[in-house]
Motif scaffolding. Structure first.
Motif, PDB file in Angstrom:
ATOM      1  N   ARG A   1       5.262   3.242   4.183  1.00 22.23           N
ATOM      2  CA  ARG A   1       3.818   2.963   4.187  1.00 22.23           C
ATOM      3  C   ARG A   1       3.293   4.307   3.831  1.00 22.23           C
ATOM      4  O   ARG A   1       3.658   5.457   4.304  1.00 22.23           O
ATOM      5  CB  ARG A   1       3.141   2.886   5.817  1.00 22.23           C
TER       6      ARG A   1
ATOM      7  N   ARG B   1      10.417  -0.423   5.651  1.00 24.21           N
ATOM      8  CA  ARG B   1       9.013  -0.237   5.124  1.00 24.21           C
ATOM      9  C   ARG B   1       8.672   1.083   4.724  1.00 24.21           C
ATOM     10  O   ARG B   1       8.732   1.941   5.665  1.00 24.21           O
ATOM     11  CB  ARG B   1       8.074  -1.267   5.768  1.00 24.21           C
TER      12      ARG B   1
ATOM     13  N   ASP C   1      -4.570   2.396   3.400  1.00 22.63           N
ATOM     14  CA  ASP C   1      -2.885   2.330   3.487  1.00 22.63           C
ATOM     15  C   ASP C   1      -2.226   1.247   2.546  1.00 22.63           C
ATOM     16  O   ASP C   1      -3.250   0.388   2.096  1.00 22.63           O
ATOM     17  CB  ASP C   1      -2.254   2.436   4.776  1.00 22.63           C
TER      18      ASP C   1
ATOM     19  N   ASP D   1       1.994  -0.665   1.802  1.00 24.28           N
ATOM     20  CA  ASP D   1       3.155  -0.838   1.999  1.00 24.28           C
ATOM     21  C   ASP D   1       4.119  -1.147   0.866  1.00 24.28           C
ATOM     22  O   ASP D   1       3.809  -1.859   0.121  1.00 24.28           O
ATOM     23  CB  ASP D   1       3.226  -2.070   3.125  1.00 24.28           C
TER      24      ASP D   1
END
Length: 142
Positions: free
Chosen positions: A59, A57, A106, A108
């Protein structure tokens, strides 16, 4: 060797260096901080790009302190309204170790099947544009 300009970066080859090369190629100003996180400077916001290799991932996150006089209740209400309005980013209220209050945003992007730099940059710009738009949290931020 995989480069940031190839169509798909295999998941095992994704690294901060390749992410930095992709952002540099898109004409963003970048640095790597002492924690090894990629710092990307947008038009008016500084973003932190971290890599979770085990979760595959990427981010992207940013942080802003609340303006003077903004209450925790206002911030929580605004963050909830933001989260109802946008599905590609999330916001949440935080209190720092120094006692300051702020908002983190945020988003992802998972890359278990490989990372397409163009896709990552498009998602980043969407995130950046959302944060630059007038949204429920914006009036509460410094």
């Amino acid at each position: 060797m995989t480069t940031a300009h190839q169509g798909v970066i295999p998941a095992d080859d994704v690294s901060i260096d390749l992410l930095q090369a992709a952002f540099d190629a898109a004409l963003y100003s970048t640095t790597v901080d002492e924690d090894g996180d990629l710092v990307v400077r947008g038009a008016s916001t500084k973003f932190y790009v971290t890599l979770s290799e085990d979760a595959r991932r990427v981010r992207v996150a940013t942080f802003s302190l609340l303006r003077d006089g903004a209450s925790r209740e206002e911030a929580l209400s605004a963050v909830n309204a933001f989260n109802e309005q946008y599905a590609v980013a999330r916001g949440y209220f935080v209190k720092t170790g120094a006692g300051h209050e702020g908002i983190v945003f945020d988003a992802d992007l998972t890359y278990s099947g490989g990372l397409i730099p163009l896709n990552m940059l498009t998602r980043f710009r969407t995130f950046e544009n959302i944060l630059n738009d007038m949204h429920p949290v914006r009036p509460l931020m410094n």
